[in-house]
Write a protein that holds these residues in place. Sequence first.
Motif, PDB file in Angstrom:
ATOM      1  N   PRO A  92     -17.320   3.276  -7.934  1.00 40.98           N
ATOM      2  CA  PRO A  92     -18.326   2.501  -8.756  1.00 40.98           C
ATOM      3  C   PRO A  92     -17.681   1.212  -9.155  1.00 40.98           C
ATOM      4  CG  PRO A  92     -17.556   4.443  -9.808  1.00 40.98           C
ATOM      5  CD  PRO A  92     -17.066   4.567  -8.543  1.00 40.98           C
ATOM      6  N   VAL A  93     -16.516   1.060  -9.041  1.00 40.40           N
ATOM      7  CA  VAL A  93     -15.784  -0.084  -9.320  1.00 40.40           C
ATOM      8  C   VAL A  93     -15.384  -1.020  -8.467  1.00 40.40           C
ATOM      9  CG1 VAL A  93     -13.506  -1.037 -10.266  1.00 40.40           C
ATOM     10  CG2 VAL A  93     -14.317   1.399 -11.114  1.00 40.40           C
ATOM     11  N   HIS A  94     -16.045  -2.263  -8.551  1.00 40.04           N
ATOM     12  CA  HIS A  94     -15.979  -3.326  -7.453  1.00 40.04           C
ATOM     13  C   HIS A  94     -14.873  -3.933  -7.283  1.00 40.04           C
ATOM     14  CE1 HIS A  94     -17.901  -5.985  -4.613  1.00 40.04           C
ATOM     15  NE2 HIS A  94     -17.423  -7.183  -5.387  1.00 40.04           N
ATOM     16  N   GLY A  95     -14.422  -4.021  -5.966  1.00 42.97           N
ATOM     17  CA  GLY A  95     -13.256  -4.911  -5.678  1.00 42.97           C
ATOM     18  C   GLY A  95     -11.843  -4.159  -6.037  1.00 42.97           C
ATOM     19  N   LEU A  96     -11.962  -3.051  -6.163  1.00 45.03           N
ATOM     20  CA  LEU A  96     -10.679  -2.185  -6.422  1.00 45.03           C
ATOM     21  C   LEU A  96      -9.883  -2.314  -5.199  1.00 45.03           C
ATOM     22  CD1 LEU A  96      -9.614  -0.199  -8.622  1.00 45.03           C
ATOM     23  CD2 LEU A  96     -10.337   1.593  -6.828  1.00 45.03           C
ATOM     24  N   PRO A  97      -8.562  -2.475  -5.341  1.00 45.05           N
ATOM     25  CA  PRO A  97      -7.527  -2.694  -4.216  1.00 45.05           C
ATOM     26  C   PRO A  97      -7.335  -1.240  -3.377  1.00 45.05           C
ATOM     27  CG  PRO A  97      -6.623  -3.778  -5.963  1.00 45.05           C
ATOM     28  CD  PRO A  97      -7.820  -2.963  -6.565  1.00 45.05           C
ATOM     29  N   VAL A  98      -7.194  -1.211  -2.320  1.00 41.02           N
ATOM     30  CA  VAL A  98      -7.204   0.206  -1.328  1.00 41.02           C
ATOM     31  C   VAL A  98      -5.701   0.631  -1.865  1.00 41.02           C
ATOM     32  CG1 VAL A  98      -6.122  -1.090   0.529  1.00 41.02           C
ATOM     33  CG2 VAL A  98      -7.265   1.034   0.640  1.00 41.02           C
ATOM     34  N   GLY A  99      -4.601  -0.128  -2.414  1.00 41.57           N
ATOM     35  CA  GLY A  99      -3.685   0.518  -2.897  1.00 41.57           C
ATOM     36  C   GLY A  99      -3.718   1.324  -4.036  1.00 41.57           C
ATOM     37  N   VAL A 100      -4.585   1.209  -4.967  1.00 38.63           N
ATOM     38  CA  VAL A 100      -4.877   1.917  -6.063  1.00 38.63           C
ATOM     39  C   VAL A 100      -5.270   3.523  -5.563  1.00 38.63           C
ATOM     40  CG1 VAL A 100      -6.288   2.240  -8.118  1.00 38.63           C
ATOM     41  CG2 VAL A 100      -5.174   0.058  -7.555  1.00 38.63           C
ATOM     42  N   LEU A 101      -6.130   3.551  -4.834  1.00 41.90           N
ATOM     43  CA  LEU A 101      -6.849   4.543  -4.203  1.00 41.90           C
ATOM     44  C   LEU A 101      -5.487   5.518  -3.434  1.00 41.90           C
ATOM     45  CD1 LEU A 101      -8.957   6.713  -3.641  1.00 41.90           C
ATOM     46  CD2 LEU A 101      -9.626   5.479  -1.529  1.00 41.90           C
ATOM     47  N   THR A 102      -4.774   4.831  -2.553  1.00 40.34           N
ATOM     48  CA  THR A 102      -3.571   5.676  -1.862  1.00 40.34           C
ATOM     49  C   THR A 102      -2.626   5.888  -2.823  1.00 40.34           C
ATOM     50  OG1 THR A 102      -2.693   3.407  -1.183  1.00 40.34           O
ATOM     51  CG2 THR A 102      -4.270   4.485   0.313  1.00 40.34           C
ATOM     52  N   ALA A 103      -2.286   5.199  -3.906  1.00 35.78           N
ATOM     53  CA  ALA A 103      -1.471   5.436  -4.709  1.00 35.78           C
ATOM     54  C   ALA A 103      -1.698   6.583  -5.599  1.00 35.78           C
ATOM     55  CB  ALA A 103      -1.033   4.443  -5.788  1.00 35.78           C
ATOM     56  N   THR A 104      -3.157   6.842  -6.043  1.00 34.03           N
ATOM     57  CA  THR A 104      -3.762   7.871  -7.031  1.00 34.03           C
ATOM     58  C   THR A 104      -3.517   9.036  -6.054  1.00 34.03           C
ATOM     59  OG1 THR A 104      -5.053   6.257  -7.880  1.00 34.03           O
ATOM     60  CG2 THR A 104      -5.576   8.570  -8.171  1.00 34.03           C
ATOM     61  N   VAL A 121       0.817  -1.172  -0.239  1.00 32.03           N
ATOM     62  CA  VAL A 121       0.033  -0.269  -0.035  1.00 32.03           C
ATOM     63  C   VAL A 121       1.017   1.316  -0.046  1.00 32.03           C
ATOM     64  CG1 VAL A 121      -1.620   1.310   1.403  1.00 32.03           C
ATOM     65  CG2 VAL A 121      -1.839  -1.332   1.232  1.00 32.03           C
ATOM     66  N   SER A 122       0.661   2.088  -1.148  1.00 36.33           N
ATOM     67  CA  SER A 122       1.825   3.128  -1.251  1.00 36.33           C
ATOM     68  C   SER A 122       1.403   4.549  -0.580  1.00 36.33           C
ATOM     69  CB  SER A 122       1.671   3.678  -2.682  1.00 36.33           C
ATOM     70  OG  SER A 122       2.044   2.401  -3.481  1.00 36.33           O
ATOM     71  N   PHE A 123       2.204   5.328  -0.082  1.00 34.32           N
ATOM     72  CA  PHE A 123       2.149   6.486   0.341  1.00 34.32           C
ATOM     73  C   PHE A 123       1.425   7.081   1.758  1.00 34.32           C
ATOM     74  CE2 PHE A 123       2.231   6.668  -4.200  1.00 34.32           C
ATOM     75  CZ  PHE A 123       3.488   7.364  -4.480  1.00 34.32           C
ATOM     76  N   VAL A 124       0.890   5.831   2.299  1.00 32.48           N
ATOM     77  CA  VAL A 124       0.548   6.050   3.804  1.00 32.48           C
ATOM     78  C   VAL A 124       1.723   6.592   4.682  1.00 32.48           C
ATOM     79  CG1 VAL A 124      -0.374   5.087   5.782  1.00 32.48           C
ATOM     80  CG2 VAL A 124      -1.485   4.315   3.599  1.00 32.48           C
ATOM     81  N   ALA A 125       2.738   5.742   4.394  1.00 32.89           N
ATOM     82  CA  ALA A 125       4.107   5.919   5.120  1.00 32.89           C
ATOM     83  C   ALA A 125       4.905   7.479   4.727  1.00 32.89           C
ATOM     84  CB  ALA A 125       4.946   4.719   5.157  1.00 32.89           C
ATOM     85  N   LEU A 126       4.508   7.598   3.597  1.00 30.28           N
ATOM     86  CA  LEU A 126       5.011   8.897   3.069  1.00 30.28           C
ATOM     87  C   LEU A 126       4.464  10.264   3.639  1.00 30.28           C
ATOM     88  CD1 LEU A 126       7.201  10.242   1.457  1.00 30.28           C
ATOM     89  CD2 LEU A 126       5.518  10.238  -0.596  1.00 30.28           C
ATOM     90  N   ALA A 127       2.904  10.290   3.580  1.00 30.51           N
ATOM     91  CA  ALA A 127       2.071  11.313   3.638  1.00 30.51           C
ATOM     92  C   ALA A 127       1.645  11.545   5.021  1.00 30.51           C
ATOM     93  CB  ALA A 127       0.731  11.224   2.739  1.00 30.51           C
ATOM     94  N   VAL A 128       1.388  10.422   5.929  1.00 34.65           N
ATOM     95  CA  VAL A 128       0.646  10.664   7.128  1.00 34.65           C
ATOM     96  C   VAL A 128       1.875  11.434   8.287  1.00 34.65           C
ATOM     97  CG1 VAL A 128      -0.002   9.400   9.325  1.00 34.65           C
ATOM     98  CG2 VAL A 128      -0.747   9.002   7.023  1.00 34.65           C
ATOM     99  N   PRO A 129       3.141  11.055   8.056  1.00 30.38           N
ATOM    100  CA  PRO A 129       3.867  11.633   9.249  1.00 30.38           C
ATOM    101  C   PRO A 129       4.008  13.346   8.564  1.00 30.38           C
ATOM    102  CG  PRO A 129       5.120   9.786   8.289  1.00 30.38           C
ATOM    103  CD  PRO A 129       3.786   9.883   7.673  1.00 30.38           C
ATOM    104  N   HIS A 130       3.887  13.859   7.573  1.00 31.92           N
ATOM    105  CA  HIS A 130       4.002  15.244   7.122  1.00 31.92           C
ATOM    106  C   HIS A 130       2.641  15.763   7.796  1.00 31.92           C
ATOM    107  CE1 HIS A 130       7.658  15.082   4.531  1.00 31.92           C
ATOM    108  NE2 HIS A 130       7.295  14.062   4.185  1.00 31.92           N
ATOM    109  N   LEU A 131       1.570  15.083   7.515  1.00 35.38           N
ATOM    110  CA  LEU A 131       0.232  15.802   7.773  1.00 35.38           C
ATOM    111  C   LEU A 131       0.313  15.883   9.360  1.00 35.38           C
ATOM    112  CD1 LEU A 131      -2.129  13.643   5.620  1.00 35.38           C
ATOM    113  CD2 LEU A 131      -1.543  16.210   5.376  1.00 35.38           C
ATOM    114  N   VAL A 132       0.798  15.017  10.129  1.00 35.42           N
ATOM    115  CA  VAL A 132       0.794  15.051  11.714  1.00 35.42           C
ATOM    116  C   VAL A 132       1.754  16.214  12.055  1.00 35.42           C
ATOM    117  CG1 VAL A 132       1.432  13.891  13.676  1.00 35.42           C
ATOM    118  CG2 VAL A 132      -0.011  12.855  12.050  1.00 35.42           C
ATOM    119  N   ARG A 133       2.835  16.332  11.345  1.00 28.57           N
ATOM    120  CA  ARG A 133       3.813  17.688  11.751  1.00 28.57           C
ATOM    121  C   ARG A 133       3.169  18.711  11.559  1.00 28.57           C
ATOM    122  NH1 ARG A 133       7.780  14.004   9.879  1.00 28.57           N
ATOM    123  NH2 ARG A 133       7.975  14.937   7.600  1.00 28.57           N
TER     124      ARG A 133
END
Length: 335
Positions: free
Chosen positions: A301-313, A255-267
């Motif tokens: 609307p897309v069924h079964g989309l992986p959560v990593g696609v949303l976080t990467a987008t 799963v992309s970008f959770v580790a990248l973005a969240v620390p910045h937002l918290v700071r």
Amino acid sequence: MARRRRRAVLVGVGCVVALAILATVALTVGEVRMSAATAVRAAVGLGDPGEVYIVQEFRAPRLVSGILAGAGLAAAGAVLQRLFRNPLASPDVMGVTGGASFGSVLVLALGASQSLIPLGALGGGLLAAVLLGALGWRSGLPVTRMVLVGLAVQAGLAAAVNLMVVRFPRELAGSALQWTAGSLYGRTWPEVQGAALACLVVLTLLFLQYRTLAVLDLGDESAGTLGVAVSSARLRLLVSTVALGALAAALTGPVSFVALAVPHLVRLLVGPPTAATLVVTGLAGAALLVGCDLVVQHLLPVHGLPVGVLTATVGAPWLLILLLRESGPASRRTA
């Protein structure tokens, strides 16, 4: 200082409330809708057997995986960014989650028990760290260039995962595909329990070591005069962070970008990092990943989309902005 502490408490409480609301929604919403009280009773084994089965075997493992993976990735990203003193450092950008995916899929390819997936993920994450060290540190690359080496390691390991998926028997290919994009779908308790225990242990160890980072921020010479063995302290922190990122990826895939973005937002919300903000960062990461998973399950609307696609987008523009900032005139003047 007192104002900063109050702000950290307020943001932490907000994250807890948001996570509680999201967890309630995750347990109650789906093809079979139920009230919050019914879902809570079903989670502890009370009520209609069908509802108990749905909550305990499908919704609860997915929810627990999202909470642990989100918290683990966010905390690992916060420590890596501070350890490397670079906002681009995170487990997914530097290849750790790609290595964890490789190790997880390799366990499936060898026909081993799914309970061994966390061990495979840990081994793969450590492999990625070794590759990054061999290709980056030995060459004396600056940290921004090391991030690019990490992206190359991530891409190479993703290619190896895709090759194994292609070679899988058809019945195993579907199980392995979740580690190519990042997904919480189909999580089972044998997978969750092993990774959950390991994640909690590593999170605790990382929290206990986090104050060492404040000493390392003073510089290696000053840290040494204060009694800190700099090299071993950095190595312990790095190994703990890699292990945490790999174990989190064992639950979700890369799963992309959770580790990248969240620390910045918290700071931005709380201020400079402390041991307390590490807890807030973990809570925020858990809430973000669970929220994104609910979006892909019920709102898109897309069924079964992986959560990593949303976080990467969402996260790709964030990475581009950070890269542009790091390569800007100010960065070149301070290089």
